[in-house]
Design an enzyme around this catalytic site. Structure first.
Site, short mmCIF file in Angstrom:
data_model
loop_
_atom_site.label_atom_id
_atom_site.label_comp_id
_atom_site.label_asym_id
_atom_site.label_seq_id
_atom_site.Cartn_x
_atom_site.Cartn_y
_atom_site.Cartn_z
N GLU A 107 88.72 79.42 78.33
CA GLU A 107 88.99 78.63 77.12
C GLU A 107 87.70 78.40 76.34
OE1 GLU A 107 92.36 75.50 77.85
OE2 GLU A 107 90.99 75.49 79.57
N TYR A 134 91.00 61.96 51.75
CA TYR A 134 91.65 62.82 52.74
C TYR A 134 90.75 63.98 53.15
CZ TYR A 134 95.61 60.51 50.41
OH TYR A 134 96.46 59.61 49.83
N VAL A 186 91.67 67.18 76.19
CA VAL A 186 92.27 66.82 74.90
C VAL A 186 92.10 65.32 74.68
CG1 VAL A 186 94.41 66.81 73.56
CG2 VAL A 186 93.89 68.75 75.02
N GLU A 187 92.10 64.54 75.75
CA GLU A 187 91.87 63.11 75.65
C GLU A 187 90.51 62.81 75.01
OE1 GLU A 187 94.73 63.58 79.12
OE2 GLU A 187 93.10 64.71 78.24
N LYS A 227 97.40 70.95 71.67
CA LYS A 227 96.88 72.23 72.14
C LYS A 227 98.12 73.11 72.35
CE LYS A 227 93.75 73.67 75.85
NZ LYS A 227 92.97 73.13 76.98
#
Length: 124
Positions: free
Chosen positions: A21, A53, A72-73, A99
């Site tokens: 990854e 934005y 991901v946390e 993900k």
């Protein structure tokens, strides 16, 4: 509180617990919901009274296309932290990072972490 949404942001990052990854990279999606009082910008029609934005997108991009992390946390936490740090008008933020193609077997749309943080709330 009023809510401002920036949804469906797409990025390419090198995050994950596996070496492949970190080498090959993969897609990540992010959705951000910012809670704030939008009355003033609604009346003034002035960008300086609200959240730009484009700057929210750049903040998410900085994290999701930045230095690799395993979880991901961690990505989700960092986007929350930076939104609250950089945009004083935002009182609370909810960030969801998805993900879509994790290297795990099975059929699913993806894995995601969603966090909500508010100004003045300290975690230990």
């Amino acid at each position: 509180m009023d809510k401002v949404y920036v949804e469906g942001m797409q990025f390419w990052g090198y995050h994950g617990a596996f070496k492949e990854e970190n080498t090959l990279g993969q897609r990540f999606y992010a959705d951000v919901i910012m809670e704030m009082d939008a009355d003033k910008p609604g009346r003034t029609d002035d960008l300086d009274d609200t959240v730009n934005y484009a700057h929210v997108y750049e903040t998410a991009k900085e994290v999701l296309e930045g230095d690799p992390v395993k979880l991901v946390e961690t990505l989700t936490h960092e986007v929350c932290r930076l939104i609250l740090e950089r945009f004083g008008v935002v009182q609370a933020v909810t960030v969801k990072v998805t993900k879509p193609d994790p290297p795990i077997p099975g059929h699913y749309d993806g894995v995601a972490v969603e966090m909500r943080r508010e100004r003045g709330f300290e975690r230990t």
